[in-house]
Scaffold this motif. Structure first.
Motif, PDB file in Angstrom:
ATOM      1  N   VAL A   1      47.774  44.240  25.252  1.00 27.99           N
ATOM      2  CA  VAL A   1      48.885  44.838  25.996  1.00 27.99           C
ATOM      3  C   VAL A   1      50.104  44.902  25.083  1.00 27.99           C
ATOM      4  N   PRO A   2      50.701  46.087  24.891  1.00 27.09           N
ATOM      5  CA  PRO A   2      51.849  46.202  23.982  1.00 27.09           C
ATOM      6  C   PRO A   2      53.130  45.679  24.644  1.00 27.09           C
ATOM      7  N   GLY A   3      53.925  44.961  23.877  1.00 19.90           N
ATOM      8  CA  GLY A   3      55.217  44.503  24.364  1.00 19.90           C
ATOM      9  C   GLY A   3      55.142  43.205  25.129  1.00 19.90           C
ATOM     10  N   ALA A   4      56.165  42.352  24.936  1.00 23.20           N
ATOM     11  CA  ALA A   4      56.203  41.053  25.596  1.00 23.20           C
ATOM     12  C   ALA A   4      56.395  41.196  27.097  1.00 23.20           C
ATOM     13  N   PHE A   5      57.218  42.195  27.511  1.00 17.93           N
ATOM     14  CA  PHE A   5      57.470  42.372  28.940  1.00 17.93           C
ATOM     15  C   PHE A   5      56.183  42.747  29.684  1.00 17.93           C
ATOM     16  N   LEU A   6      55.427  43.694  29.115  1.00 22.06           N
ATOM     17  CA  LEU A   6      54.179  44.104  29.757  1.00 22.06           C
ATOM     18  C   LEU A   6      53.162  42.979  29.744  1.00 22.06           C
ATOM     19  N   ARG A   7      53.220  42.106  28.782  1.00 23.19           N
ATOM     20  CA  ARG A   7      52.289  40.978  28.769  1.00 23.19           C
ATOM     21  C   ARG A   7      52.570  40.014  29.921  1.00 23.19           C
ATOM     22  N   HIS A   8      53.855  39.839  30.197  1.00 20.87           N
ATOM     23  CA  HIS A   8      54.194  38.999  31.359  1.00 20.87           C
ATOM     24  C   HIS A   8      53.705  39.651  32.654  1.00 20.87           C
ATOM     25  N   ILE A   9      53.748  40.968  32.707  1.00 19.14           N
ATOM     26  CA  ILE A   9      53.264  41.675  33.894  1.00 19.14           C
ATOM     27  C   ILE A   9      51.754  41.497  34.051  1.00 19.14           C
ATOM     28  N   VAL A  10      51.017  41.630  32.936  1.00 20.22           N
ATOM     29  CA  VAL A  10      49.568  41.489  33.028  1.00 20.22           C
ATOM     30  C   VAL A  10      49.172  40.067  33.386  1.00 20.22           C
ATOM     31  N   VAL A  11      49.987  39.090  32.963  1.00 20.26           N
ATOM     32  CA  VAL A  11      49.719  37.705  33.352  1.00 20.26           C
ATOM     33  C   VAL A  11      49.841  37.563  34.868  1.00 20.26           C
ATOM     34  N   LEU A  12      50.900  38.118  35.440  1.00 16.96           N
ATOM     35  CA  LEU A  12      51.101  38.032  36.883  1.00 16.96           C
ATOM     36  C   LEU A  12      50.015  38.783  37.653  1.00 16.96           C
ATOM     37  N   LEU A  13      49.718  40.010  37.178  1.00 15.01           N
ATOM     38  CA  LEU A  13      48.691  40.803  37.852  1.00 15.01           C
ATOM     39  C   LEU A  13      47.317  40.151  37.754  1.00 15.01           C
ATOM     40  N   SER A  14      47.039  39.537  36.609  1.00 13.02           N
ATOM     41  CA  SER A  14      45.726  38.905  36.443  1.00 13.02           C
ATOM     42  C   SER A  14      45.556  37.731  37.389  1.00 13.02           C
ATOM     43  N   LEU A  15      46.638  36.989  37.630  1.00 16.31           N
ATOM     44  CA  LEU A  15      46.552  35.880  38.573  1.00 16.31           C
ATOM     45  C   LEU A  15      46.236  36.375  39.981  1.00 16.31           C
ATOM     46  N   LEU A  16      46.835  37.496  40.368  1.00 19.02           N
ATOM     47  CA  LEU A  16      46.585  38.050  41.694  1.00 19.02           C
ATOM     48  C   LEU A  16      45.210  38.716  41.768  1.00 19.02           C
ATOM     49  N   ALA A  17      44.907  39.540  40.743  1.00 24.96           N
ATOM     50  CA  ALA A  17      43.645  40.284  40.768  1.00 24.96           C
ATOM     51  C   ALA A  17      42.442  39.369  40.648  1.00 24.96           C
ATOM     52  N   SER A  18      42.563  38.271  39.907  1.00 23.68           N
ATOM     53  CA  SER A  18      41.431  37.361  39.756  1.00 23.68           C
ATOM     54  C   SER A  18      41.073  36.700  41.071  1.00 23.68           C
ATOM     55  N   ALA A  19      42.092  36.406  41.882  1.00 22.22           N
ATOM     56  CA  ALA A  19      41.805  35.843  43.199  1.00 22.22           C
ATOM     57  C   ALA A  19      41.078  36.848  44.073  1.00 22.22           C
ATOM     58  N   VAL A  20      41.425  38.131  43.920  1.00 21.76           N
ATOM     59  CA  VAL A  20      40.761  39.185  44.693  1.00 21.76           C
ATOM     60  C   VAL A  20      39.351  39.413  44.177  1.00 21.76           C
ATOM     61  N   GLY A  21      39.141  39.191  42.873  1.00 21.55           N
ATOM     62  CA  GLY A  21      37.873  39.534  42.254  1.00 21.55           C
ATOM     63  C   GLY A  21      36.671  38.840  42.852  1.00 21.55           C
ATOM     64  N   SER A  22      36.870  37.662  43.402  1.00 24.06           N
ATOM     65  CA  SER A  22      35.742  36.920  43.959  1.00 24.06           C
ATOM     66  C   SER A  22      35.463  37.258  45.417  1.00 24.06           C
ATOM     67  N   GLN A  23      36.280  38.128  46.024  1.00 20.86           N
ATOM     68  CA  GLN A  23      36.096  38.445  47.435  1.00 20.86           C
ATOM     69  C   GLN A  23      34.768  39.153  47.690  1.00 20.86           C
ATOM     70  N   ALA A  24      34.330  39.983  46.747  1.00 20.91           N
ATOM     71  CA  ALA A  24      33.102  40.754  46.945  1.00 20.91           C
ATOM     72  C   ALA A  24      31.898  39.841  47.145  1.00 20.91           C
ATOM     73  N   THR A  25      31.768  38.821  46.305  1.00 19.06           N
ATOM     74  CA  THR A  25      30.597  37.958  46.407  1.00 19.06           C
ATOM     75  C   THR A  25      30.691  37.009  47.595  1.00 19.06           C
ATOM     76  N   ILE A  26      31.910  36.625  47.980  1.00 15.85           N
ATOM     77  CA  ILE A  26      32.053  35.781  49.170  1.00 15.85           C
ATOM     78  C   ILE A  26      31.623  36.554  50.405  1.00 15.85           C
ATOM     79  N   THR A  27      32.090  37.796  50.512  1.00 12.96           N
ATOM     80  CA  THR A  27      31.707  38.631  51.651  1.00 12.96           C
ATOM     81  C   THR A  27      30.212  38.910  51.636  1.00 12.96           C
ATOM     82  N   ALA A  28      29.646  39.162  50.452  1.00 14.39           N
ATOM     83  CA  ALA A  28      28.201  39.402  50.350  1.00 14.39           C
ATOM     84  C   ALA A  28      27.410  38.170  50.771  1.00 14.39           C
TER      85      ALA A  28
END
Length: 780
Positions: A331-358
């Motif tokens: 990810v280019p730029g320090a600001f965007l890296r902080h954004i991807v860190v925040l998004l990854s924390l949220l998206a990773s929690a969502v990522g396991s929803q598929a297998t839990i529901t299955a």
């Protein structure tokens, strides 16, 4: 390769509006595709750094990612497997239920009447199945029946194992991406933080698919646009020649220069399709059209751009950065890296929803088909029967996931176990799907073999790569598999043995009629509901009860639940009512047919539905032309309210109308006595519906009206529920395997949901008959 049209599908494309399709597509982003969308967090990161030895190697790995994404989730699942739904339901057990109906490979005992009902419910209206050589061979050999059941259970265990491992790897990968956050805290903070995320995720599950989908979908949409934009940036500014790596030539070069380190990396590449099996397993929560549109139009192109951009960045910087395989580094730029860190924390929690529901969907199917202990199933939607939530399973998955995070704390080890679960489940789906193609779709064996070889060889290649990492964490999946498979096999084996015992020890109705005078049996007011698994004859525990206490109710109703390998049984075909003995006995049998997505046992109005169906049977008995013939006489399929008003009339119970007037035989009103009012007021607290006789009609026979009157009076006098308890023991000298299965079954039976609770029986009206007689303690 077109499947036959499925009649009565709950997700009919012609009936599904575009507005509803886009609504389901949006929800699927937060439920089904979170796993696939967050895979870039750990695909390249889980590849050992020493395995990236050149720019050419990066090109080869991306070529594998591209073609794996194209072959497995796009071609196999989106365009082929999703079309093999079982009336809107997916998963390995849905494929198994199709085979049970169309190839007769089911192992659960069936009686003649149940077979007739299955034909009327599940047979396609278009044509009769052709008796092929493959179908005859499979139906003839019992070993093939056991093999298919084992495959279905094995695939279900892999989905459950994936449901345990995915939340753990998701929160672990988000921590590694958020390494800057980790440095801001102390070294011991990330594990408690990951555990907190897991607890919060599993706590949200009781809200259901609808609410969770709307909550998580915006996060995945933002995440997909962000990572695809970053990928497009890296393609242009890092290495635009990465687009040439889509050529299969790069895969050929990888295979030609075969080495152990490179082959081991394929286990990490497999994680790029993690969540593909959930597309099919979660089908009951959505529709085929919505899942296909979402994947083809958004998920697939966004992920290809992300992987291409990440590979382009790695190819030019693999010597420069130590953590070059981390997504945050591209990810280019320090600001965007902080954004991807925040998004990854949220998206990773969502990522396991598929297998839990299955996992919820698969366990619900196993439960209905007698392969899982009794647990509470909550249906979270009134319109889509496949949307379920199972509290006990939810907390068990949470505990196991927390144990993995705390014990391993290594994304590579968790990734190895996850990859083995993914590819094992895919292989099971490929095997069962090849049988569905030839036995259900009635395609040639050549087409079925092409499907099996085309996808099976690819998946076997990845399986061999995962097995090379068996000692590096993949062994934990075997532990989960043995745990879940032991539960399923033990419960199925014990249930089958108890059913066989009930069949062998049942008595005929003639036994009661002959023995009653000698025993001095008396009839008491009220209705007795006798719950039994057998659908003919009198259960042994009830004959034992009469022998020791010679009295039973004015009206007896033997209630049996018959599970059918279909998702749902229509309301008008759900109840099969018959009469035992002469009319004067007032003894009826009610067989309740249900599919693996139906919710009938936990409903509060189940008793009212039975009484209403008995009244409909009495009104239809004389003139019904569509009755089924059973060894005990005619049985009638009921379930629709009588349009001409010739059956019982349900009246909702109101607090202000405790002593509701009712019609006597001559149609005039009569007032309830004070004693009747007190009795009625005592029943109001547990009854929502009372029944009245319809107005007099010349079409209704006097005998029919009199029998309906006796049924209403018996209902007003009260109801009682009879359940039998039998003991399961192992015969001396039995094998260790049989002894272990029975001991496990007994343990599960004592610690799972009790039958009265599962059947929603009021405790005050329950009569449990324990068979302490040694003749009723059966040994196997």
């Amino acid at each position: 390769m077109n499947p036959q049209p499925s009649s009565g599908s709950s997700h009919d494309f012609k009936k599904e509006t575009w507005r509803h399709t886009f609504l389901l597509a949006f929800q699927s982003l937060g439920i089904v595709y979170g796993r696939l969308s967050t895979a870039p967090l750990y695909v390249f990161m889980s590849i050992p750094r020493e395995d990236i030895i050149s720019e050419q190697r990066v090109y080869e790995l991306f070529s594998f990612v591209f073609w794996t994404m194209t072959i497995i989730p796009l071609l196999k699942y989106a365009f082929i497997v999703l079309r093999a739904d079982d009336n809107g339901e997916g998963g390995t057990f849905a494929l198994y239920s199709l085979l049970c109906r169309h190839a007769k490979v089911g192992l659960h005992p069936n009686d003649r009447s149940a077979n007739e009902v299955m034909k009327s419910i599940s047979a396609p209206a278009s044509k009769t199945k052709v008796e092929s050589r493959a179908r005859r061979a499979i139906e003839k050999h019992k070993s093939s029946h056991y093999l298919m059941l084992f495959l279905a259970l094995f695939g279900s265990c892999m989905v459950i194992g994936d449901g345990v491992l995915t939340p753990a790897i998701s929160v672990a990968s988000s921590q590694r991406v958020g390494d800057d956050i980790e440095k801001a805290f102390k070294r011991y903070v990330p594990v408690p933080f990951a555990c907190a995320i897991l607890v919060g995720l599993f706590t949200l599950q009781h809200y259901g698919t609808h609410k969770i989908g709307f909550l998580f979908a915006p996060i995945i949409v933002i995440w997909l646009f962000f990572i695809s934009g970053v990928g497009l940036y890296n393609i242009f500014y890092s290495d635009h020649q990465i687009i040439y790596a889509v050529s299969p030539v790069y895969m050929y070069r990888f295979m030609r220069n075969f080495d152990h380190q490179g082959w081991r990396s394929l286990g990490s590449i497999l994680l790029s399709v993690a969540g593909s099996e959930a597309m099919f397993a979660d089908l009951g929560h959505f529709s085929k059209k919505s899942l296909k549109i979402t994947f083809v139009c958004l998920i697939y192109p966004a992920l290809i751009l992300c992987y291409a951009g990440q590979a382009a960045f790695i190819s030019k910087n693999w010597r420069v950065f130590e953590d070059v395989t981390y997504l945050s580094e591209s990810v280019p730029g320090a600001f965007l890296r902080h954004i991807v860190v925040l998004l990854s924390l949220l998206a990773s929690a969502v990522g396991s929803q598929a297998t839990i529901t299955a996992s919820f969907s698969v366990i619900n199917q196993c439960l209905a088909l007698g392969c899982f202990p009794r647990v509470k199933v909550i249906h979270t939607s009134d319109t889509m029967n496949g949307r379920v939530y199972i509290p006990d399973v939810n907390w068990l998955l949470m505990i196991l996931s927390l144990g993995i995070v705390i014990a391993f704390q290594d994304i590579a080890r968790i990734g190895n176990a996850t990859g083995l679960a993914i590819i094992s489940g895919m292989l099971v789906t490929t095997c069962l799907m090849s049988l569905v193609i030839t036995l259900y779709w009635e395609k040639s064996l050549f087409v079925s073999a092409c499907f099996l070889l085309s996808f099976g060889l690819v998946e076997i290649m990845y399986l061999s790569a995962c097995m090379s990492n068996f000692h590096k964490g993949a062994w934990y999946l075997v532990v989960l598999f043995v745990f879940s498979m032991t539960i399923m096999l033990s419960w199925h084996y014990g249930t089958m043995k108890k059913y066989e015992f009930d069949l062998q020890n049942k008595v005929s109705m003639e036994w009661i009629t002959v023995m009653s005078p000698g025993l001095g049996v008396s009839r008491v007011p009220g209705i007795g509901f006798i719950y039994t698994d057998i659908v003919s004859g009198i259960p042994a525990f009830f004959s034992h009860f009469i022998t020791n206490l010679p009295a039973y109710h004015q009206v007896l109703i033997f209630v049996s639940f018959k599970s059918l390998p279909v998702p749902c049984v229509p309301q008008k075909q759900r109840y099969l009512i018959g009469r035992l003995g002469a009319k004067d006995y007032k003894v009826y049998r009610c067989i309740v047919r249900y599919g693996y997505c139906d919710n009938i046992r936990d409903t509060d109005d189940f008793e009212d539905q039975i009484i209403r169906c008995i009244g409909e049977f009495i009104a239809l008995e004389e003139n019904d032309l569509e009755s089924l013939t059973s060894p005990e006489g005619r049985m009638i399929v009921v379930g629709n309210p009588m349009l001409d008003g010739n059956a019982l009339v349900p009246i909702p119970e109101m607090n202000s109308n405790l002593a509701s007037p009712r019609l006597s035989n001559n149609g005039t009103q009569r007032t309830l006595s004070s004693d009747s009012i007190e009795s009625a007021s005592a029943l109001v607290t547990r009854r929502k519906v009372r029944f009245m006789l319809p107005p007099e009609s010349p079409r209704m026979q006097v005998s029919v009206r009199a029998e309906l009157r006796e049924l209403v009076d018996a209902r007003e006098s009260g109801t009682a529920y009879f359940l039998g308890q039998s003991h399961l023991k192992v015969r001396d000298g039995s094998s260790f395997l049989k002894r272990f299965l029975i001991m496990t079954y007994v343990f599960l039976d004592k610690n799972c949901r009790e039958p009265p609770v599962a059947l929603n029986i009021p405790h005050a009206a329950l009569v449990e008959v324990v068979l302490l007689n040694p003749n009723f303690i059966f040994f196997i």
